[in-house]
Design an enzyme around this catalytic site. Sequence first.
Site, short mmCIF file in Angstrom:
data_model
loop_
_atom_site.label_atom_id
_atom_site.label_comp_id
_atom_site.label_asym_id
_atom_site.label_seq_id
_atom_site.Cartn_x
_atom_site.Cartn_y
_atom_site.Cartn_z
N VAL A 239 8.74 -1.54 1.48
CA VAL A 239 8.84 -1.70 2.88
C VAL A 239 10.37 -2.30 3.10
O VAL A 239 10.91 -3.12 2.40
CB VAL A 239 7.89 -2.82 3.54
CG1 VAL A 239 8.18 -3.14 4.97
CG2 VAL A 239 6.58 -2.72 3.42
N ASP B 205 -9.40 -6.59 4.75
CA ASP B 205 -8.33 -7.28 3.71
C ASP B 205 -7.48 -8.24 4.46
O ASP B 205 -6.37 -8.37 4.22
CB ASP B 205 -7.50 -6.30 3.34
CG ASP B 205 -6.78 -6.63 2.03
OD1 ASP B 205 -7.26 -7.57 1.34
OD2 ASP B 205 -5.82 -6.26 1.81
N GLY C 134 9.81 -5.77 0.52
CA GLY C 134 8.82 -6.25 -0.46
C GLY C 134 8.35 -4.96 -1.03
O GLY C 134 8.74 -3.81 -0.36
N LYS D 265 7.54 1.19 6.33
CA LYS D 265 6.79 1.35 5.21
C LYS D 265 7.02 2.70 4.72
O LYS D 265 6.35 3.57 5.28
CB LYS D 265 5.29 0.93 5.50
CG LYS D 265 4.41 0.95 4.38
CD LYS D 265 3.28 0.25 4.39
CE LYS D 265 2.40 0.45 5.32
NZ LYS D 265 0.81 0.07 5.23
#
Length: 669
Positions: free
Chosen positions: A357, A468, A350, A371
């Site tokens: 990533v 988040d 993604g 990442k």
Amino acid sequence: MISHKLCCCVSILVAPFLAQLASGDVLWQECDNSRNYTANSGFQSNLKQLSTTLPTESSSSPTLFATAAVGAIPDTAYALSLCRGDTTNASACGDCVANAFRDAQQVCSYNMDVTIYYDPCYLRFSNQNFLTSIDNTKRHIMPNGENVTSPAATFDAAVGVLLAAVADYAALNSSRRFGTGVEDLDVSTPRIYAMAQCTPDMAPADCRSCLEGIVSVMPKHFSRRQGGRILGLRCNYRFELYPPFSDSPLLHLPAPASGVTPSVDGDGGGRRNKPSTILLALAVALAVVSAALTFTIVCFCVRRRRRQQELPSQPYSGNWESVPNINLPMLDLSALEVATENFSEGNKLGEGGFGAVYKGSLADGQEIAVKRLSQGSAQGIAELKTELVLVAKLQHKNLVRLIGVCLEEHEKLVIYEYMPNRSLDTILFDPERSKHLDWGKRFKIINGIARGLQYVHEDSQLKIIHRDLKASNVLLDSDLNPKISDFGLARLFEGDQSKDVTNRVVGTFGYMAPEYVVRGHYSTKSDVFSFGILVLEIITGRRNCGSYNSEQSVDLLSLIWEHWTSGTILEIADPSLASRSSVPEEEILTYVHIGLMCVQESPADRPTMSRANAILNSDTVSLQAPSKPAFCIRACTAGPEPRHGASQGRGRPAVVSPNEVSLTELVPR
């Protein structure tokens, strides 16, 4: 007594004059006349507050750099200030920034966007958020001095070599992103001096790229000139035939060659050189450039070899902007390139606002998720540091595990355990995949998230607010055990401090508590609100921000409240649950009740996570009737929201918030 009063009066009269000397004359100012504010307006009030706090923040910062934002949209005032890197008197830096605020409001009266430069400092303020951008295209070019006559090619080449060396030093060897240097020439023009600087929040690669951009235009604007400077908001440089900086230069380059004598021509003209002189000048210039390139390559190779020798045996303890209190395994870049097949597209899991990533497999067979922070992402540096500090110290079965880190060759890589079922949203909101989530699995996911959140709020040594929490930041292992990820936006709080205020609201629409969106107040109860949204999404299989049917766009909270009050809550349970006769209806009603308690408008009415866990695991705890949920957002844009500051030119409408909410959408592993 009279003498004392006289001294006081003199001090009062002289103080403004001394302050003016601290900043000197205005070099250049840019006033945006298209945007103005009025007297006694909200923007003027916010600007006044900035003018009192930013000078102090600048002078107290080790890098003499400060940014700030005050107030709410549309009256938010953003500001950036930077003092020259050789400044030793911190109070002089603060005085210069204070004078900049005063002068900016005089020379650009009532303009909302002003940039003003002095020799020792510069300032920009605006009603638009420019702080996350590293754009340096707005720049001012200032030639200085007369022309040198012969040989111009040699002089220009020497200036280019010196500026390149000083730019490298500023980018790679200074926490203040500041460099100075001197280069020997000959008898007529003994030396050239130069300095370069970037804003200290820039990554080394970004700083070097910024300086390369303005150094490359040197021949066009400063050819044969004795001096010149380019002023830019993110980077700048200057060269002269005298030291334009204090203290000794940080670099000293030897004379490139002998036999060529530049001279000064007052009228800017020059005499023609003989062919032999021109050839000699070209030869000298080529020799200088060749020597500089060779020197740079040798230094690079030596530095890389040292780093490769040191990293495998030592945990990270360097001064990468002083990441504190962590002791992480360092992985070699070469090993990660092999593990991810050189970060191939086929291994990409993604991509989000900070980078991509990738899935990988280490030599011992361990599967990992890497990442990779994009090199052009300045905003992601602070978030990466936060993750390194927090995740390295958090150990819980419902939090994603950090394996290591790689900070090599301008790469910023964080390595996590690989989660084969990726993120919760990829299953929960997929009509086909969600059919495999029976009530037992959903029950396990909700309880696992609750335990992980209680750990970071109450049970760990570090008390953390995630800020988040959402479905895409909950990862699932092979057994669908949930693990909370992405602590890049998290905040620490100490002792009894359970809430705080921020000037920059960050998070994702649909999951943020009302007090956070409207006033910037965040606390553990902000995370409880997000948890409540997650519970309701898991039960219904619907996003909080999205269309319910083709005729009407209704947010999830409004829909659930409508069915709750009418006693038909089971009608909006996920269809895959409604089709199964073994679904415990009482448990679903209890979990919806808990979800509604978590999304109450007042934080005081929401339970703590330890209380929520007690309710989830008990059949005897009584619950009070919930009130109508906090703001029910209508007409939301379905799908992932764009990250603040990211490109929005993909045909998808930008999500707009009345409080300039900063959004994240990093697709998890």
